[in-house]
Design a protein around this motif. Structure first.
Motif, short mmCIF file in Angstrom:
data_model
loop_
_atom_site.label_atom_id
_atom_site.label_comp_id
_atom_site.label_asym_id
_atom_site.label_seq_id
_atom_site.Cartn_x
_atom_site.Cartn_y
_atom_site.Cartn_z
N ALA B 52 0.83 -1.21 0.00
CA ALA B 52 0.00 0.00 0.00
C ALA B 52 0.86 1.26 0.00
O ALA B 52 0.48 2.29 -0.55
CB ALA B 52 -0.92 0.00 1.22
N ALA B 53 2.05 1.19 0.61
CA ALA B 53 2.86 2.39 0.79
C ALA B 53 3.92 2.55 -0.30
O ALA B 53 4.76 3.43 -0.21
CB ALA B 53 3.51 2.37 2.17
N SER B 54 3.90 1.67 -1.32
CA SER B 54 4.91 1.76 -2.38
C SER B 54 4.36 2.46 -3.62
O SER B 54 3.28 2.12 -4.11
CB SER B 54 5.39 0.36 -2.77
N ARG B 79 6.64 5.10 1.21
CA ARG B 79 6.25 6.22 2.07
C ARG B 79 6.37 5.86 3.54
O ARG B 79 6.44 6.74 4.39
CB ARG B 79 4.79 6.62 1.78
N ASP B 80 6.36 4.55 3.86
CA ASP B 80 6.30 4.18 5.28
C ASP B 80 7.67 3.88 5.88
O ASP B 80 7.75 3.37 6.99
CB ASP B 80 5.34 3.00 5.48
#
Lengths: 420, 143
Positions: B52-54, B79-80
């Motif tokens: 989800a964070a890529s 992002r994470d």
């Protein structure tokens, strides 16, 4: 376990801002299809009194004066961001229920003191902000209804309470409900609100105090359950959901007006194919098709016509539905007419395979396999990878206008953001 | 008009295109390999693009040449990941995205280019939003 609901703050605008830093801190409006009216507003735009659904032509002055940034709806982006949002949420809870494009229910354990897990709720918000860049708010409560009310309160009190409200505490509920208008409660529409007013039900506290039997008389069993849920009693089968699909409509304004039969036929075919696809997604077939096309009522002598027909046997096959819609266009087209909108409605829906067989129709035994293959390919390689030829191929001037659409930042390799 | 696609014999399917066997034909000698079959290598899994964070960005320019990132490369950005000293990051500078190395020196954070041939100014990173951390770079030599 307690219920929680998380909603994304100004979802469409917030999604645009993740990939376009120039939109941060300035008023932003996201527009509906054909760039007609506002469907999402940043806080700065709300402060300039931009109303939900307000048409662009009524705000031209304010747009120019305050430098309001406009964006067409970028549904490719919003759908992808919604998927990511739910994926992050799923890392924090065993149970999530996707409620709409910008809100999802999830479950969290109740703390030993009987209150909701506010710390975890804040952790969920932080994770969503970090991983996908979207600001959110969370409501917690012993029932879905209470979590929804808590979420609405979290929105209203975000600056004070930091975006999380927990309604497990009875005393807090009593205090907050006495100031919360009943019309703000999830599932209480204008009509129901009007029927509750003569009973003296103005606030959420009044509604919670309503005896269940009276609630059933005023509304239905749904209102009775809602009252129980407001009092913290979970009704397992309680959901505020749209009723089962009775019919589906795919109607769209044209980007540019249509004046030729060929164009109108193609536009109608595209809508018919999409309508057929929508009911296939739900495993339904339709027994009736209605197609219409008309011009603008602001022009002299606008053409206007509609046709309807029975589908026998009931169908969700685009070859049947597009074929039918195309023939309807031929019979309704007025040469010289200037068309601005057309649409297809599919009605009398029923589960596929449940209906009576048509004695005189020859069923196509290969259709299910063909449609499954087609839907599979379209799911994998993008919409309309396989289409009925009558739909035509490529963009058309009648396509919905999205002239201010931002790039499909996350779903098209040719449009990914650039870093220098 | 719909473009007519010519059927492509399997022998001509470009290498790397993932083929999935839907069903085996009933006749003939059963494949001796069928018990050892496994999925083809997927770059989506290898680069963990389904997180989800890529996110993916395209690099424009040569500011990170010495770090092995070239013009037109596609980079995978998480992002994470908490940015820290030495990470190559995507940051927002003057309203646009830049790719730089985050360097903490004498207590001050800097965004430094990595190109000894050309001069790109380093940016103080104290007031800068770090959008994400670059985890991988993909280069297509055909470009």
């Amino acid at each position: 376990m307690s219920w929680a609901i998380v909603d994304i703050t100004n979802f469409y605008v917030s999604s645009e801002r993740v990939f376009d830093p120039s939109l941060r801190g300035v008023p932003v409006i996201v527009l509906s299809n054909n760039d007609g009216c506002a469907i999402a507003r940043s806080e700065e735009a709300k402060a300039l009194h931009v109303k939900m659904g307000e048409p662009v032509f009524k705000m031209r002055d304010r747009i120019a004066r305050h430098g309001i940034q406009l964006r067409s709806s970028n549904y490719e982006l919003y759908a992808d961001m919604n998927k990511r949002f739910n994926a992050v949420l799923a890392e924090h809870s065993d149970t999530i229920e996707i409620y709409s494009i910008d809100e999802s229910f999830f479950r969290l354990p109740v703390l030993a003191n009987g209150l909701g897990d506010v710390t975890s709720a804040h952790r969920v918000r932080a994770a969503i902000l970090r991983s996908v860049g979207l600001p959110t708010r969370v409501g917690l409560g012993p029932t879905r209804t209470l979590s929804k009310v808590a979420n609405a309160l979290a929105k209203a009190t975000e600056k004070v309470w930091g975006g999380v409200v927990d309604l497990h505490d009875q005393a807090l509920r009593t205090r907050l409900f006495s100031q919360w208008p009943v019309g703000e409660v999830w599932g209480i529409g204008k009509a129901l609100e009007a029927r509750l007013l003569p009973l003296g039900v103005r606030t959420t506290a009044d509604l919670a105090a309503l005896p269940p039997a009276i609630a059933r008389d005023v509304g239905t069993v749904v209102l009775e359950r809602l009252v129980r849920e407001l009092n913290g009693i979970e009704c397992s089968d309680f959901t505020v959901e749209p009723e089962a699909m009775q019919g589906t409509a795919v109607t769209r304004q044209f980007g540019e007006p249509v004046t030729s039969l060929d164009e109108l036929r193609e536009a109608m075919a595209r809508r018919a194919a999409r309508a057929a696809e929508k009911i296939r997604e739900k495993g339904l077939v339709a027994s009736r098709i209605i197609a219409f096309a008309h011009g603008s009522r602001y022009r002299p002598n606008p053409p206007s016509a509609s046709r309807s027909a029975r589908l026998s046997p009931p169908s969700h096959d685009p070859r049947v539905i597009v074929g039918m819609a195309s023939r309807m266009v031929e019979s309704m087209f007025q040469p010289g007419g200037v068309y601005t909108k057309c649409g297809v409605l599919l009605e009398d829906l029923q589960p596929a395979g449940a209906g009576q067989a048509d004695l005189f129709a020859a069923p196509d035994p290969r259709a299910p396999a063909l449609l499954a293959a087609m839907d599979g390919l379209n799911a994998r390689f993008g919409r309309n990878t396989i289409a009925v030829a009558a739909q035509g191929y490529g963009p058309r001037s009648f396509d919905t206008k999205r002239s201010q659409k931002s790039p499909s930042w996350t779903t098209d390799i040719r449009q990914i953001p650039i870093a220098t | 008009m719909l473009p007519m696609l010519r059927p492509v014999p399997i022998a001509e399917v470009p290498e790397g295109l993932r083929l999935r066997i839907v069903a085996s034909a009933g006749a003939g000698f059963p494949s001796p390999a069928q018990d050892w079959e496994s999925d083809a290598i997927s770059l989506v899994e290898l680069l963990r693009l389904d997180r989800a964070a890529s996110f993916v960005f395209r690099i424009s320019g040569w500011s990170m040449f010495d770090a092995g990132i070239h013009d037109k490369d596609v980079v995978v950005v998480d992002r994470d990941t908490t940015p820290s000293n030495g990470h190559i990051v995507i940051a927002i500078v003057d309203g646009g995205f830049v790719c730089r190395q985050l360097v903490v020196r004498d207590g001050a954070a800097l965004l430094e280019p990595r190109n000894s041939q050309q001069t790109y100014p380093p940016t103080p990173a104290d007031d800068v939003e770090i959008w994400g951390v670059v985890r991988a770079s993909v280069r297509d030599f055909q470009r």
